[in-house]
Write a protein that holds these residues in place. Structure first.
Motif, mmCIF file in Angstrom:
data_model
loop_
_atom_site.group_PDB
_atom_site.id
_atom_site.type_symbol
_atom_site.label_atom_id
_atom_site.label_comp_id
_atom_site.label_asym_id
_atom_site.label_seq_id
_atom_site.Cartn_x
_atom_site.Cartn_y
_atom_site.Cartn_z
ATOM 1 N N GLU A 216 1.242 -1.515 0.009
ATOM 2 C CA GLU A 216 -0.348 -0.199 -0.027
ATOM 3 C C GLU A 216 0.987 1.322 -0.069
ATOM 4 O O GLU A 216 0.307 2.314 -0.239
ATOM 5 N N HIS A 219 0.595 1.174 -4.106
ATOM 6 C CA HIS A 219 -0.876 0.889 -4.559
ATOM 7 C C HIS A 219 -1.572 1.405 -3.505
ATOM 8 O O HIS A 219 -1.836 0.876 -2.463
ATOM 9 N N ARG A 230 -11.010 -9.146 -19.844
ATOM 10 C CA ARG A 230 -9.683 -10.734 -19.885
ATOM 11 C C ARG A 230 -9.772 -11.784 -20.755
ATOM 12 O O ARG A 230 -10.934 -11.753 -20.090
ATOM 13 N N ILE A 265 -14.490 -7.415 -6.712
ATOM 14 C CA ILE A 265 -13.865 -8.113 -5.809
ATOM 15 C C ILE A 265 -12.822 -7.352 -4.747
ATOM 16 O O ILE A 265 -12.325 -7.478 -3.420
ATOM 17 N N HIS A 266 -12.813 -5.817 -4.729
ATOM 18 C CA HIS A 266 -12.018 -4.911 -3.944
ATOM 19 C C HIS A 266 -12.628 -4.770 -2.824
ATOM 20 O O HIS A 266 -12.399 -4.064 -2.037
ATOM 21 N N HIS A 268 -13.353 -6.244 -0.999
ATOM 22 C CA HIS A 268 -13.169 -6.456 0.500
ATOM 23 C C HIS A 268 -12.104 -6.052 1.244
ATOM 24 O O HIS A 268 -12.031 -6.218 2.585
ATOM 25 N N MET A 269 -12.135 -4.663 0.244
ATOM 26 C CA MET A 269 -10.587 -3.833 0.631
ATOM 27 C C MET A 269 -11.020 -2.672 1.495
ATOM 28 O O MET A 269 -10.269 -1.719 1.756
ATOM 29 N N CYS A 321 -4.039 -7.518 1.125
ATOM 30 C CA CYS A 321 -3.796 -7.991 -0.342
ATOM 31 C C CYS A 321 -3.664 -9.035 -0.571
ATOM 32 O O CYS A 321 -3.319 -9.617 -1.656
ATOM 33 N N CYS A 324 -4.900 -12.500 -1.389
ATOM 34 C CA CYS A 324 -5.200 -13.459 -2.774
ATOM 35 C C CYS A 324 -4.285 -12.618 -4.138
ATOM 36 O O CYS A 324 -4.171 -13.304 -4.099
ATOM 37 N N HIS A 325 -3.241 -11.855 -3.460
ATOM 38 C CA HIS A 325 -2.179 -11.529 -4.310
ATOM 39 C C HIS A 325 -1.341 -11.490 -3.384
ATOM 40 O O HIS A 325 -0.290 -11.406 -2.525
HETATM 41 C C1 HEC Z 1 -9.804 -10.419 -2.438
HETATM 42 C C2 HEC Z 1 -8.861 -10.673 -2.821
HETATM 43 C C3 HEC Z 1 -8.234 -9.195 -3.180
HETATM 44 C C4 HEC Z 1 -7.782 -8.535 -2.550
HETATM 45 C C5 HEC Z 1 -7.758 -8.496 -1.060
HETATM 46 C C6 HEC Z 1 -7.271 -8.057 -3.313
HETATM 47 N N1 HEC Z 1 -7.095 -8.276 -4.510
HETATM 48 FE FE1 HEC Z 1 -5.999 -6.564 -6.000
HETATM 49 N N2 HEC Z 1 -7.193 -8.137 -7.446
HETATM 50 C C7 HEC Z 1 -8.026 -9.586 -7.234
HETATM 51 C C8 HEC Z 1 -8.500 -9.217 -8.691
HETATM 52 C C9 HEC Z 1 -8.898 -11.088 -8.880
HETATM 53 C C10 HEC Z 1 -7.926 -8.798 -9.597
HETATM 54 C C11 HEC Z 1 -7.848 -8.607 -11.059
HETATM 55 C C12 HEC Z 1 -6.446 -9.020 -11.276
HETATM 56 C C13 HEC Z 1 -5.970 -10.297 -11.286
HETATM 57 O O1 HEC Z 1 -6.700 -11.843 -11.346
HETATM 58 O O2 HEC Z 1 -4.855 -10.149 -11.544
HETATM 59 C C14 HEC Z 1 -6.552 -7.919 -8.779
HETATM 60 C C15 HEC Z 1 -6.541 -7.189 -9.749
HETATM 61 C C16 HEC Z 1 -5.281 -5.928 -8.929
HETATM 62 C C17 HEC Z 1 -4.748 -5.112 -9.413
HETATM 63 C C18 HEC Z 1 -4.569 -4.835 -11.093
HETATM 64 C C19 HEC Z 1 -5.666 -4.116 -11.191
HETATM 65 C C20 HEC Z 1 -5.095 -3.573 -12.793
HETATM 66 O O3 HEC Z 1 -5.413 -2.461 -13.658
HETATM 67 O O4 HEC Z 1 -4.543 -4.718 -13.305
HETATM 68 C C21 HEC Z 1 -3.962 -4.453 -8.493
HETATM 69 C C22 HEC Z 1 -3.236 -3.334 -8.015
HETATM 70 C C23 HEC Z 1 -4.828 -4.484 -7.176
HETATM 71 N N3 HEC Z 1 -4.912 -5.527 -7.418
HETATM 72 C C24 HEC Z 1 -3.394 -4.435 -6.004
HETATM 73 C C25 HEC Z 1 -4.374 -4.604 -4.627
HETATM 74 C C26 HEC Z 1 -4.201 -4.605 -3.551
HETATM 75 C C27 HEC Z 1 -2.841 -3.270 -2.910
HETATM 76 C C28 HEC Z 1 -4.937 -4.715 -2.464
HETATM 77 C C29 HEC Z 1 -4.604 -4.442 -1.217
HETATM 78 C C30 HEC Z 1 -4.768 -3.553 -0.409
HETATM 79 C C31 HEC Z 1 -6.114 -6.134 -3.105
HETATM 80 N N4 HEC Z 1 -5.204 -5.812 -4.514
HETATM 81 C C32 HEC Z 1 -6.753 -6.453 -2.594
HETATM 82 C C33 HEC Z 1 -8.214 -9.577 -6.034
HETATM 83 C C34 HEC Z 1 -8.454 -9.214 -4.954
#
Ligand code: HEC
Ligand code: HEC
Ligand code: HEC
Ligand code: HEC
Ligand code: HEC
Ligand code: HEC
Length: 497
Positions: A216, A219, A230, A265-266, A268-269, A321, A324-325
């Motif tokens: 963070e 991001h 996609r 999906i986000h 959750h955050m 984050c 999932c990531h």
């Molecule tokens: C519930 C699961 C989950 C959580 C928790 C989560 N993400 Fe994601 N995020 C995803 C998914 C699914 C995608 C879709 C892209 C992919 O499949 O890679 C994504 C996409 C993104 C992208 C790419 C966007 C793009 O334009 O390509 C970023 C940057 C990102 N997340 C950052 C974060 C950050 C920073 C956090 C923590 C604050 C976070 N994510 C929390 C599931 C999650």
């Protein structure tokens, strides 16, 4: 050097024994290392991101040089002591080193000494500054310990974070983590030196810093991402390598109402929400209990029917984050995914019968070393397509896939490190979104069977079918028919079907 003088050295000066060239050199070396130590220390404290291996330089190398300097000084003093004793017993004058700058020989020698000392101090300062940068660098993290972190370095170089330094995710800024990293860094050096590290390196990393303080920092969690379009281009394992694609609109959304609609999906955050869960296994693949606390403080608890224990006993975690990531920089790709991509890009000729099946099969054999894999990939594939010139580039490509994703020396491949982002080869989202997680009254279930909840299937199949977009989403048409109650990863493992 001039040691002759009429006046004996003043006994009041306790340090006269150090007045000899050896001791003076030792003291200069000591001073140099002290200087490097302080310089490195300040650099490291001021740096926005710390680095564990600096600890080795600061706390091991610099003190070692200091010790050598002090020993030299001591040795000089000892020799001087003996010389004085000998001189006194022989009834001679026991004068210590006296530098008389009026004498040209002394002047010259003294000049050399001061000059050499200055050069030494300069080199020490430059050396420490450069080694500081070296341990910060990606080469050091991944290459100095080549075999151990080779897999992570290779996958990192192919990741979207290839230009983010290792330390920015693994350590972050601030004093507490700085010290923690120093200590674990020293342990890591010891583990590598003594060959005590696990193969493969275990995950999840226990002391990885929370995402708020790493991810963070770059991001912004409030960012509204919106939908991502996609296309997953796949090929069946039949003779014709029939193409099959799924085009999805991933509803990533956002979690902050001031920057876009909250949802997707986000969600959750959501900055106002807190998501908590427990896992009962080491790899965090089994999540039997989830608790959601919204901005009003309303608590919703979900659990699977088998889970009767108290969640506290497993240690409640807060979702971030990396839940999932978890593979943002080290994604060990599954063979089917890599072969599909190479076929889509034309690097593997789709006209070769059963080429998808054969390539995945040869990648999923177990090999003891990379060299053996390279050779077997070449011989197996050339036997499958004898005298066919189209096989040569296929071999090159399959060997590249192997080199970038398989590391037999460290026992690392896609099966070792699960990827939690989707639900195809690993449980991923379906750890919670599986239809089993319910509230106590049974009224609410975490969304599961609605295939258009997280993404909209815009189009699927091949050829003209892909041109018919359905904005509201279409039901998934699994090639080969419906799969019933089974989860995707019950059948799809990344290897052959
Ligand atoms: C519930 C699961 C989950 C959580 C928790 C989560 N993400 Fe994601 N995020 C995803 C998914 C699914 C995608 C879709 C892209 C992919 O499949 O890679 C994504 C996409 C993104 C992208 C790419 C966007 C793009 O334009 O390509 C970023 C940057 C990102 N997340 C950052 C974060 C950050 C920073 C956090 C923590 C604050 C976070 N994510 C929390 C599931 C999650
Ligand atoms: C974008 C952030 C990021 C960067 C940059 C990054 N890592 Fe990682 N690394 C992670 C995450 C996240 C994990 C997995 C944590 C988990 O599952 O517990 C991880 C895991 C690891 C592991 C444990 C084994 C594994 O694969 O899970 C090693 C070793 C490692 N990283 C080394 C490195 C090295 C060496 C570099 C630089 C060449 C680097 N990392 C760069 C985020 C990063
Ligand atoms: C030092 C800054 C930095 C840090 C720390 C960082 N990232 Fe990134 N991240 C980036 C950059 C730069 C990109 C690439 C943006 C681009 O080129 O589109 C990126 C891309 C991404 C993407 C999109 C990947 C894709 O497939 O398009 C995701 C997801 C992501 N980061 C998640 C994370 C997670 C999770 C962490 C913490 C473990 C993290 N990042 C830490 C800078 C950072
Ligand atoms: C630790 C458990 C957990 C994991 C892992 C998880 N989720 Fe969730 N998710 C939840 C819970 C709990 C809810 C809220 C339940 C509800 O209201 O139906 C939720 C809600 C959602 C929602 C609905 C948000 C809204 O608008 O109401 C989406 C979309 C979603 N999750 C996608 C994902 C995706 C994609 C992944 C995997 C990358 C994932 N989730 C992984 C627990 C989880
Ligand atoms: C909890 C959210 C969620 C639910 C529910 C969900 N998916 Fe997904 N699905 C995802 C995410 C996230 C990805 C993207 C993974 C990635 O970025 O690699 C994905 C990817 C896919 C893909 C492409 C996979 C590939 O690699 O070829 C297919 C096909 C798919 N989903 C089908 C389904 C079907 C069918 C259902 C209903 C049974 C379903 N999904 C339910 C989150 C979900
Ligand atoms: C009963 C086992 C089974 C289940 C469960 C299953 N699949 Fe499959 N799937 C298969 C087989 C077998 C093939 C054909 C593979 C081939 O020909 O290479 C296939 C092919 C596919 C393909 C196209 C070809 C390929 O190799 O990618 C996609 C996409 C796919 N499945 C997605 C899913 C998704 C998403 C789910 C979960 C909603 C799922 N499958 C559940 C067995 C299964």
């Amino acid at each position: 050097m001039s040691t002759e003088s009429n006046k004996p050295p003043s006994r009041a000066s306790r340090f006269f024994l150090f007045r000899n060239w050896l001791s003076l050199t030792g003291l200069v070396i000591g001073l140099g290392s002290l200087f490097s130590f302080l310089l490195l220390f300040v650099l490291d404290v001021l740096a926005p991101f710390g680095n564990p291996y600096m600890g080795v330089l600061i706390y091991l190398v610099a003190p070692a040089v200091l010790l050598v300097g002090l020993l030299l000084a001591g040795l000089g003093a000892l020799l001087e002591h003996r010389r004085v004793l000998k001189a006194v017993t022989a009834g001679q004058s026991a004068a210590a080193l006296i530098i008389d700058l009026t004498r040209s020989r002394d002047r010259r020698l003294f000049g050399y000494f001061v000059g050499a000392s200055l050069v030494f101090l300069l080199v020490a300062a430059m050396g420490s500054y450069h080694s500081y940068h070296f341990t910060e660098s990606i080469q050091f993290c991944g290459q100095a310990c080549h075999q151990v972190m080779g897999p992570q370095l290779t996958t990192y170089q192919n990741s979207p974070h290839a230009r983010v330094r290792c330390t920015e995710c693994h350590i972050g800024a601030g004093a507490t983590w700085f010290v923690k990293a120093k200590i674990s860094g020293l342990y890591q050096v010891y583990a590598v030196a003594c060959n005590k590290y696990p193969r493969p390196i275990e995950t999840p990393i226990k002391n990885l810093r929370p995402a708020q303080e790493t991810c963070e920092q770059c991001h912004w969690p409030k960012k509204f991402v919106g939908n991502l379009d996609r296309t997953y281009q796949r090929f069946l394992s039949d003779e014709k390598n029939t193409p099959y694609a799924v085009r999805l609109l991933l509803k990533v959304g956002g979690g902050d109402p001031t920057h876009g609609p909250v949802g997707g999906i986000h969600w959750h955050m959501n900055v106002g929400n807190r998501m908590e869960y427990v896992t009962t296994d080491k790899e965090h693949q089994v999540v039997p209990w989830v608790r959601m606390i919204d901005s009003q403080g309303v608590i919703t608890e979900f659990r699977t029917p088998e889970f009767k224990d108290k969640p506290e006993t497993f240690g409640i975690r807060t979702m971030d984050c990396m839940d999932c990531h978890n593979r943002p920089a080290h994604n060990f790709q599954a063979p089917d995914v890599e072969v599909d991509l190479a076929m889509a890009l034309g690097k593997i000729d789709r006209a070769l019968p059963f080429v998808k099946k054969n390539c995945v099969a040869v990648l999923t054999q177990s090999y003891t070393a990379e060299a053996e894999a390279m050779q077997k990939i070449a011989t197996t594939l050339s036997q499958k397509y004898p005298d066919d010139p189209r096989v040569r580039p296929v071999i090159d490509e399959v060997q590249r896939i192997y080199r970038q994703n398989f590391f037999p020396e460290m026992k690392v491949n896609w099966k070792v490190y699960h990827d939690n982002i989707g639900h195809r080869n690993w449980a991923g989202c379906f750890r919670c979104h599986d239809g089993q997680h319910k509230t106590a009254d049974g009224k609410k279930t975490i969304k599961a069977n609605d295939c258009n909840a997280c993404h909209t299937i815009l189009a699927q199949g091949s050829g003209a079918q892909l041109d018919q977009l359905t904005p509201r989403g279409q039901p998934f048409a699994h090639p080969g028919g419906d799969t019933g109650e089974l989860k995707c990863h019950d059948c799809h493992t990344g290897g052959p079907p």
